[in-house]
Enzyme design. Structure first.
Site, PDB file in Angstrom:
ATOM      1  N   PRO A  84       2.045   0.689  -2.226  1.00 56.73           N
ATOM      2  CA  PRO A  84       2.076   1.551  -1.050  1.00 56.73           C
ATOM      3  C   PRO A  84       2.797   0.940   0.147  1.00 56.73           C
ATOM      4  O   PRO A  84       3.292   1.658   1.016  1.00 56.73           O
ATOM      5  CB  PRO A  84       0.595   1.779  -0.724  1.00 56.73           C
ATOM      6  CG  PRO A  84      -0.132   1.469  -1.980  1.00 56.73           C
ATOM      7  CD  PRO A  84       0.665   0.404  -2.659  1.00 56.73           C
ATOM      8  N   GLU A  99      -7.279  -3.486  -6.416  1.00 59.51           N
ATOM      9  CA  GLU A  99      -7.147  -3.464  -4.969  1.00 59.51           C
ATOM     10  C   GLU A  99      -5.750  -3.855  -4.499  1.00 59.51           C
ATOM     11  O   GLU A  99      -5.256  -3.365  -3.501  1.00 59.51           O
ATOM     12  CB  GLU A  99      -8.185  -4.413  -4.339  1.00 59.51           C
ATOM     13  CG  GLU A  99      -8.198  -4.408  -2.818  1.00 59.51           C
ATOM     14  CD  GLU A  99      -8.589  -3.066  -2.236  1.00 59.51           C
ATOM     15  OE1 GLU A  99      -8.206  -2.797  -1.081  1.00 59.51           O
ATOM     16  OE2 GLU A  99      -9.268  -2.276  -2.936  1.00 59.51           O
ATOM     17  N   ARG A 149      19.322   8.557 -15.288  1.00 63.26           N
ATOM     18  CA  ARG A 149      20.141   9.774 -15.285  1.00 63.26           C
ATOM     19  C   ARG A 149      21.465   9.563 -14.539  1.00 63.26           C
ATOM     20  O   ARG A 149      22.390  10.361 -14.681  1.00 63.26           O
ATOM     21  CB  ARG A 149      19.359  10.942 -14.695  1.00 63.26           C
ATOM     22  CG  ARG A 149      19.073  10.835 -13.212  1.00 63.26           C
ATOM     23  CD  ARG A 149      18.074  11.890 -12.748  1.00 63.26           C
ATOM     24  NE  ARG A 149      18.431  13.225 -13.224  1.00 63.26           N
ATOM     25  CZ  ARG A 149      19.339  14.004 -12.657  1.00 63.26           C
ATOM     26  NH1 ARG A 149      20.005  13.548 -11.602  1.00 63.26           N
ATOM     27  NH2 ARG A 149      19.595  15.201 -13.126  1.00 63.26           N
ATOM     28  N   ASP A 204      23.414  16.966  -7.404  1.00 64.58           N
ATOM     29  CA  ASP A 204      21.975  17.140  -7.226  1.00 64.58           C
ATOM     30  C   ASP A 204      21.588  17.072  -5.757  1.00 64.58           C
ATOM     31  O   ASP A 204      22.270  16.454  -4.937  1.00 64.58           O
ATOM     32  CB  ASP A 204      21.213  16.038  -7.975  1.00 64.58           C
ATOM     33  CG  ASP A 204      21.095  16.350  -9.455  1.00 64.58           C
ATOM     34  OD1 ASP A 204      21.302  17.505  -9.839  1.00 64.58           O
ATOM     35  OD2 ASP A 204      20.795  15.416 -10.221  1.00 64.58           O
TER      36      ASP A 204
END
Length: 248
Positions: free
Chosen positions: A87, A114, A152, A167
């Site tokens: 995160p 954690e 990709r 894209d």
């Protein structure tokens, strides 16, 4: 390209890595995946990979030894990008995907519990990446996202290589609307310009519609773009059209 994925849950990956574009890319020899359970590199006879944090607190912390040993085992003569999914990492975007797609070897580390012993961040990894501002059980889904977005972009991975170039986010704009047969469905018609066969006008329409869609859905992206005089004119027209449409 070679992508090694270090995880405690290798059973999560076979379906994703063997399907669709990722599966075809492996069959063509464009990419090689290796999914490694880093528990196998634990020095404990019980396969322990985590421990309680120094200083107290809730949760368990991943120990440094298993991850250092696992990364060193899959690192050969190359200097891979060693990516920690967490995160606290930088937000993942298309620009970063394009940067990683140029590498020959990626190592993706999927965390659990954690967090990581800080020495992993400081002395083992080259990058920390987050795929969004939300909490997941572990880094496995993030690793799948990175693998898909990077593979990709490899030459030959897509049947039509222009697909990756056009894209959403690749140009800085969201992608324009697409249509296919039939030309009319339940009274809804395909825009006449797309049936005209005039490719220069079609290209202009697509760019204008990309601009419209970006303005309506992700106006923040426009702040990062250098618009041509023609695009600025279109954008002003689009804003005026929206004002008129929003009037009661």
């Amino acid at each position: 390209m070679r992508i090694d994925i270090l995880t405690l849950f290798p059973e999560m990956f076979p379906g994703v890595l063997s399907s669709s574009i990722l599966g075809k890319a492996q069959e063509k020899g464009i990419v090689q995946f290796e999914v490694i359970n880093f528990r196998d590199y634990s020095e404990s006879k019980h396969g322990t990979v985590d421990d309680t944090p120094y200083g107290g607190g809730g949760g368990m912390v991943l120990k440094p030894e298993p991850l250092f040993r696992a990364v060193e085992a899959v690192t050969t003569d190359s200097k891979p990008r060693v990516i920690l999914l967490c995160p606290q990492g930088v937000p993942y975007n298309q620009k970063l995907a394009e940067e990683l797609a140029k590498e020959e070897h990626l190592i993706l580390i999927c965390g659990h519990y954690e967090g990581y012993d800080e020495r992993i961040r400081e002395h083992l990894v080259t990058d920390e990446i987050s795929i969004g501002d939300y909490v997941l059980t572990g880094g496995e889904l993030g690793a799948m996202v990175i693998a898909d977005s990077v593979v990709r972009l490899q030459p030959g991975a897509l049947g039509n290589q222009t697909s990756a170039v056009e894209d959403s986010f690749s140009t800085g704009l969201l992608e324009y609307p697409h249509y296919t047969r039939p030309a009319e469905f339940r009274g809804w018609k395909v825009p006449d310009i797309l049936l005209s066969g005039h490719h220069a006008n079609i290209d202009k329409w697509r760019l204008r519609e990309s601009l419209r869609r970006t303005y309506e859905r992700r106006p923040d992206l426009l702040d990062k773009l250098e618009l041509t005089p023609e695009m600025k004119k279109w954008l002003q027209e689009i804003k005026e059209e929206k004002k008129m449409a929003d009037k009661p």
